[in-house]
Design an enzyme around this catalytic site. Structure first.
Site, PDB file in Angstrom:
ATOM      1  N   GLY A   7       0.823  -1.204   0.000  1.00 41.39           N
ATOM      2  CA  GLY A   7       0.000   0.000   0.000  1.00 41.39           C
ATOM      3  C   GLY A   7       0.852   1.247   0.000  1.00 41.39           C
ATOM      4  N   CYS A   8       0.325   2.312   0.536  1.00 43.13           N
ATOM      5  CA  CYS A   8       1.046   3.590   0.567  1.00 43.13           C
ATOM      6  C   CYS A   8       2.378   3.450   1.294  1.00 43.13           C
ATOM      7  CB  CYS A   8       0.181   4.642   1.255  1.00 43.13           C
ATOM      8  SG  CYS A   8       1.011   6.234   1.445  1.00 43.13           S
TER       9      CYS A   8
END
Length: 199
Positions: free
Chosen positions: A31-32
């Protein structure tokens, strides 16, 4: 299952070649990269965490282009660690139990796209064997309610992200995304892996 109850990998493999400082690196996508970076920065034995991109070409390794989801890259972190202090196996345990949800395909929460996929970018066969074995192990004992979708990809190249992405959570603790997504992960790490954290 609580993170501290997650098993370590049953497949143990040598750490492999170290750099001139005696360090190894592990390239992870979950993810981020702001959130994954913040988790690993707190782990004892981790010397440096660099946010960046992997899985695509140098020509499109910019934040604006990667955010399109069309470049093949994933947002990743390069975790540089001292294998005399912390093992790759333990770092994988943190990755699969705290840093992200490895059952979400091409997304993490509201962040959607292949650039947010769950992946480990391996550099050596021993690393690939350990990661693949660990995924099978975790699926077998059902530590998550759904099967893991983590990809195991060869690391062609790592491209550091723009300077403003580095150390982002620490430099922007009041940013809403950091408070909502990153900080809970760090708090879980602190609660469940207290003895493995930096002072």
């Amino acid at each position: 299952m609580a993170a501290d109850d997650f098993p370590l990998p049953e497949v143990t493999e040598p750490e492999g070649q170290v750099d001139e400082q005696g360090y190894k690196s592990l390239v992870l996508a979950g993810g981020c990269f702001w959130c994954v970076e913040a988790v690993f920065q707190a782990v004892e034995g981790v010397e440096e965490v660099v946010s960046g991109y992997a899985g695509g070409s140098a020509a499109t390794a910019t934040y604006e282009q990667v955010c399109s989801g069309a470049t093949g890259h994933a947002e990743v972190v390069k975790v540089c660690y001292n294998p005399a202090v912390v093992s790759r196996g333990f770092l994988l345990k943190v990755f699969f139990s705290v840093a992200h949800d490895p059952t979400q395909l091409n997304r993490q929460g509201n962040d959607v796209g292949t650039q947010y996929r769950s992946a480990v970018f391996y550099q050596e066969t021993a690393e690939k064997n350990q990661v693949e074995g660990y995924i099978k192990q975790l699926d077998t004992i059902k530590v998550w309610p759904h099967p893991l979708v983590t990809q195991v990809e060869f690391l062609d190249a790592f491209y550091p992200a723009e300077a403003y992405h580095q150390n982002f959570a620490r430099q922007n603790p009041a940013q809403p995304y950091i408070q909502a997504v990153s900080q809970p992960k760090v708090e879980k790490l602190k609660k469940e892996f207290t003895s493995y954290l930096k002072p």
